[in-house]
Design an enzyme around this catalytic site. Structure first.
Site, PDB file in Angstrom:
ATOM      1  N   GLU A 235       0.824  -1.205   0.000  1.00  0.00           N
ATOM      2  CA  GLU A 235       0.000   0.000   0.000  1.00  0.00           C
ATOM      3  C   GLU A 235       0.863   1.263   0.000  1.00  0.00           C
ATOM      4  O   GLU A 235       0.520   2.259  -0.628  1.00  0.00           O
ATOM      5  CB  GLU A 235      -0.915   0.003   1.224  1.00  0.00           C
ATOM      6  CG  GLU A 235      -1.996  -1.065   1.211  1.00  0.00           C
ATOM      7  CD  GLU A 235      -3.081  -0.771   0.198  1.00  0.00           C
ATOM      8  OE1 GLU A 235      -4.196  -0.399   0.596  1.00  0.00           O
ATOM      9  OE2 GLU A 235      -2.795  -0.915  -1.009  1.00  0.00           O
TER      10      GLU A 235
ATOM     11  N   THR B 286      -7.418   8.482  -5.880  1.00  0.00           N
ATOM     12  CA  THR B 286      -7.436   8.618  -4.427  1.00  0.00           C
ATOM     13  C   THR B 286      -6.848   9.956  -3.995  1.00  0.00           C
ATOM     14  O   THR B 286      -7.328  10.587  -3.045  1.00  0.00           O
ATOM     15  CB  THR B 286      -6.654   7.463  -3.771  1.00  0.00           C
ATOM     16  OG1 THR B 286      -7.258   6.222  -4.153  1.00  0.00           O
ATOM     17  CG2 THR B 286      -6.670   7.587  -2.260  1.00  0.00           C
TER      18      THR B 286
END
Length: 321
Positions: free
Chosen positions: A132, A185
């Site tokens: 991530e 995002t």
């Protein structure tokens, strides 16, 4: 295990934030998901020999999350042999369903299994978080933790990491509608205010506590009353066409609650039965009919199990990249 053996792991998509649980709460889905193959090699280093199901992802192990995760694990164990990895993307990228998290979780689990399971599944969260970090610049756990552990997972803190699996105390089904638009995002986070009014914060904390209590008390009504985002959804929803109409349609059709999955653009709705979840699906899809925006929908039970072993047998070489 000799070098002709391989391990294949499947890790599912996830819904993060869950309305009131911004950056601290997520739950797993059954599908869609990603698969990672892994086998030992005599040569040192990591190679990614095949990527299926999607175009445009790098096969450089330093640039692809599965290579980053695997290398962190090898470094932690002082392993000197190499690994060959393959990735099959079964889910869309940039959908708000934890695409990079599913790849990272599958890689962590497959490599761990291949090496004789030196880490518990919960210990793998810290390694999957490195995927991530590579994908988004932030080593967050609200997607990788439920993908690995299944059910609902609360990330209480990061310093030190405190991940609390809540399981699935009662039957829940999730309807996901993915409007196929690009929503980064970085944009979704950039519009968020850095400070919140105390009154809204109190309501948000109450909803999060109510959702936790509803799950543990097996109280569908309390879950439904608590699935409300006082702070972030009003700001983010403007980036998702027809969001308010879709959410309203889901609630009218009987969903317990609905909201933005992760940073979007996917929209999730929770229901108490599979029949209800399919009714909600029809209602959500109907809103986008004639809009000119293509959508993809999924209906999934919220499962007790997250990542899992799919196969362990003789390795079959992949087609070259």
């Amino acid at each position: 295990m000799d070098n002709n053996d391989f391990v294949k792991a499947y890790a599912p998509a996830t819904v993060a934030n869950v309305c009131c649980g911004f950056d601290v709460l997520g739950f797993a889905l059954d599908q869609p998901g990603d698969e990672v193959w892994a086998r030992k090699t005599n040569e040192p280093g990591i190679t990614i020999s095949a990527i299926h199901g999607i175009d445009g992802l790098s096969a450089d192990p330093k640039e692809n999350v599965i290579g980053v995760v695997a290398q962190k694990m090898l470094d932690a164990l002082d392993v000197t042999h190499g690994l060959e990895l393959q990735l099959h993307k079964g889910m869309p990228v940039g959908s708000g369903l934890g695409s990079s998290a599913a790849s990272s979780a599958a890689a962590a689990f497959a490599v761990n299994e291949l090496l004789g399971s030196p880490f518990t599944t919960q210990e793998l969260v810290i390694y999957a978080m490195e995927g991530e970090r590579k994908a988004s610049g932030s080593a967050h756990a609200d997607n990788v933790a439920p993908s690995l552990l299944g059910g609902f997972v609360l990330v209480r803190d990061y310093e030190p990491l405190d991940v609390i699996p809540l399981g699935v105390p009662l039957e829940l089904y999730c309807t996901i509608l993915y409007p196929q638009i690009e929503l980064k995002t970085s944009l979704s986070r950039s519009i968020l205010k850095q400070e919140i009014p105390l009154k809204k914060g109190i309501r948000q904390w109450g909803n999060l506590a109510g959702l936790m209590a509803g799950l543990l008390k097996k109280d569908y009504g309390l879950i439904g009353r608590s699935l409300h985002d006082e702070i972030f959804e009003p700001e983010r929803s403007v980036l998702i066409p027809l969001f308010k109409q879709v959410k309203e349609a889901a609630l009218v059709a009987g969903a317990l609650g609905a909201g933005i999955s992760g940073s979007g653009p996917s929209i999730f709705a929770l229901s108490a039965s599979l029949e209800q979840a399919n009714t909600v699906r029809q209602a959500m899809e109907a809103i986008y009919e004639g809009s000119g925006i293509e959508t993809k929908t999924y209906v999934s039970q919220v499962p007790e199990q997250g990542v899992r072993l799919v196969a362990q047998s003789t390795f079959q070489p992949a087609l070259p990249l």
